[in-house]
Design an enzyme around this catalytic site. Structure first.
Site, PDB file in Angstrom:
ATOM      1  N   ASN A   9     -52.563 -19.773  73.267  1.00  0.00           N
ATOM      2  CA  ASN A   9     -51.277 -19.757  73.965  1.00  0.00           C
ATOM      3  C   ASN A   9     -51.534 -20.223  75.394  1.00  0.00           C
ATOM      4  OD1 ASN A   9     -48.863 -19.223  75.184  1.00  0.00           O
ATOM      5  ND2 ASN A   9     -48.955 -16.992  74.949  1.00  0.00           N
ATOM      6  N   TRP A  10     -51.147 -21.464  75.659  1.00  0.00           N
ATOM      7  CA  TRP A  10     -51.444 -22.037  76.978  1.00  0.00           C
ATOM      8  C   TRP A  10     -50.521 -21.492  78.067  1.00  0.00           C
ATOM      9  CZ3 TRP A  10     -52.570 -28.025  76.354  1.00  0.00           C
ATOM     10  CH2 TRP A  10     -53.687 -28.190  75.509  1.00  0.00           C
ATOM     11  N   LYS A  11     -49.461 -20.792  77.698  1.00  0.00           N
ATOM     12  CA  LYS A  11     -48.498 -20.249  78.668  1.00  0.00           C
ATOM     13  C   LYS A  11     -48.013 -21.384  79.595  1.00  0.00           C
ATOM     14  CE  LYS A  11     -50.667 -15.805  78.024  1.00  0.00           C
ATOM     15  NZ  LYS A  11     -51.004 -14.482  78.534  1.00  0.00           N
ATOM     16  N   HIS A  94     -43.402 -12.717  72.731  1.00  0.00           N
ATOM     17  CA  HIS A  94     -44.542 -12.460  73.623  1.00  0.00           C
ATOM     18  C   HIS A  94     -44.137 -11.457  74.713  1.00  0.00           C
ATOM     19  CE1 HIS A  94     -47.800 -12.992  76.450  1.00  0.00           C
ATOM     20  NE2 HIS A  94     -48.484 -13.494  75.431  1.00  0.00           N
ATOM     21  N   GLU A  96     -44.701 -11.342  77.757  1.00  0.00           N
ATOM     22  CA  GLU A  96     -44.222 -11.940  79.004  1.00  0.00           C
ATOM     23  C   GLU A  96     -42.753 -12.342  78.876  1.00  0.00           C
ATOM     24  OE1 GLU A  96     -47.415 -14.764  79.266  1.00  0.00           O
ATOM     25  OE2 GLU A  96     -48.794 -13.102  79.605  1.00  0.00           O
ATOM     26  N   GLU A 166     -50.543  -7.433  70.660  1.00  0.00           N
ATOM     27  CA  GLU A 166     -51.061  -7.720  71.996  1.00  0.00           C
ATOM     28  C   GLU A 166     -50.721  -6.554  72.927  1.00  0.00           C
ATOM     29  OE1 GLU A 166     -51.641 -12.205  72.728  1.00  0.00           O
ATOM     30  OE2 GLU A 166     -49.543 -11.775  73.138  1.00  0.00           O
ATOM     31  N   GLY A 172     -54.553 -10.671  80.077  1.00  0.00           N
ATOM     32  CA  GLY A 172     -54.889 -11.278  81.365  1.00  0.00           C
ATOM     33  C   GLY A 172     -55.564 -10.324  82.330  1.00  0.00           C
ATOM     34  N   SER A 212     -57.260 -10.585  76.329  1.00  0.00           N
ATOM     35  CA  SER A 212     -58.603 -10.767  76.884  1.00  0.00           C
ATOM     36  C   SER A 212     -59.681 -10.981  75.825  1.00  0.00           C
ATOM     37  CB  SER A 212     -58.965  -9.589  77.799  1.00  0.00           C
ATOM     38  OG  SER A 212     -58.059  -9.514  78.883  1.00  0.00           O
ATOM     39  N   GLY A 233     -55.216 -16.336  75.395  1.00  0.00           N
ATOM     40  CA  GLY A 233     -54.589 -16.874  76.603  1.00  0.00           C
ATOM     41  C   GLY A 233     -55.607 -17.629  77.440  1.00  0.00           C
ATOM     42  N   GLY A 234     -56.128 -16.965  78.460  1.00  0.00           N
ATOM     43  CA  GLY A 234     -57.016 -17.605  79.433  1.00  0.00           C
ATOM     44  C   GLY A 234     -58.149 -18.415  78.812  1.00  0.00           C
TER      45      GLY A 234
HETATM   46  P1  13P Z   1     -55.311 -13.414  77.669  1.00  0.00           P
HETATM   47  O1  13P Z   1     -56.239 -13.880  76.555  1.00  0.00           O
HETATM   48  O2  13P Z   1     -55.351 -14.276  78.874  1.00  0.00           O
HETATM   49  O3  13P Z   1     -55.487 -11.961  77.948  1.00  0.00           O
HETATM   50  O4  13P Z   1     -53.810 -13.590  77.093  1.00  0.00           O
HETATM   51  C1  13P Z   1     -53.500 -13.081  75.843  1.00  0.00           C
HETATM   52  C2  13P Z   1     -52.141 -13.552  75.471  1.00  0.00           C
HETATM   53  O5  13P Z   1     -51.163 -13.151  76.081  1.00  0.00           O
HETATM   54  C3  13P Z   1     -52.018 -14.512  74.373  1.00  0.00           C
HETATM   55  O6  13P Z   1     -50.697 -14.675  73.997  1.00  0.00           O
END
Ligand code: 13P
Length: 249
Positions: A9-11, A94, A96, A166, A172, A212, A233-234
């Site tokens: 997920n590149w956000k 998600h 967010e 999640e 994050g 994470s 994510g990251g």
């Molecule tokens: P991180 O891997 O950066 O914690 O993000 C997880 C995420 O929200 C994937 O959708």
């Protein structure tokens, strides 16, 4: 056997040149695992990403969509628009989106219906906040998120649904759920599904963990029996790290 899936997920990261560069880097990586690989760039770069990966075994997926087919919803994107550029899978719910854009179980149930009506596959996200975990109510929260958004569906719909647990406190933050915490919650989610839809459905749905996940912890988390993959994510923004996670299976 359930599918193993690792989705990046590149956000809201990577403009067009950066997207092209990261895809070039991804294509240089060696895949040694059986996991399905997906990436979710931003809306503006979906078409370019799709074109670049048309012949490849990396699926390009969307991060969100609106529940309406079309109409006066300025700034929004519909399922049929995604489908028309070849996108078959969408991330919904998600944390967010829930936290910053007021998405609720009710609006998510509508998005789920719209995605399924357009023959799309869904990665449906949910997870508790730190306060829920501290108060011991994490299972109750997760159960209500799943029930409110998904339990109006027929069993057959779950062929097109992947779940992604999640925990908000692990996204994050560098803090991961322990492999045991992930396994306990995934087993609880599977039992919740089994109670409503029966064992066959529960055993067939892939449940991803997100929060994470990094090259140094993926193997242990993916080693748990009810963890069928990850939503990353990251670490999905670096090709080597992402493929180290893909290859942790
Ligand atoms: P991180 O891997 O950066 O914690 O993000 C997880 C995420 O929200 C994937 O959708």
């Amino acid at each position: 056997m359930r599918k193993h899936i690792v989705a990046g997920n590149w956000k809201m990261n990577n403009d067009l040149p950066q997207t092209e560069l990261l895809i070039t880097e991804l294509l240089k990586q060696n895949k040694t695992s059986d996991a399905e690989v997906m990436i979710a760039p931003t809306f503006t770069n979906l078409w370019q990403a799709f074109e670049s990966l048309r012949q490849e075994s990396i699926e390009v997926i969307a991060q969100n969509m609106h529940f309406a087919e079309n109409g006066a919803y300025t700034g929004e994107i519909s399922a049929s628009m995604l489908k028309s550029i070849g996108i078959e899978t969408v991330i919904l719910g998600h944390s967010e989106r829930r936290a910053y854009f007021n998405e609720t179980d009710e609006s998510l149930a509508k998005k789920v219906d719209a995605a399924l009506a357009n023959d799309m596959r869904i990665i449906f996200c949910f997870g508790e906040e730190l306060a829920d975990r501290k108060s011991g109510n994490h299972e109750g929260i997760v159960e209500s998120q799943i029930k409110n958004a998904l339990f109006h569906l027929e069993a057959d719909a779950f062929k097109n649904i992947v779940l992604a647990y999640e925990p908000v406190w692990a996204i994050g933050t560098g803090e991961t759920a322990s492999p045991e915490q992930a396994q306990d919650m995934h087993a609880f989610i599977r039992k919740t599904l089994a109670d409503k839809y029966g064992n066959d459905v529960a055993e067939s749905v892939s449940i991803l963990y997100g929060g994470s996940v990094k090259p140094n912890n993926a193997k242990e988390i993916f080693g748990k029996p009810d963890v069928d993959g990850g939503l990353i994510g990251g670490a999905a923004l670096k090709a080597e790290d992402f493929y180290a996670i893909v290859n942790a299976f």
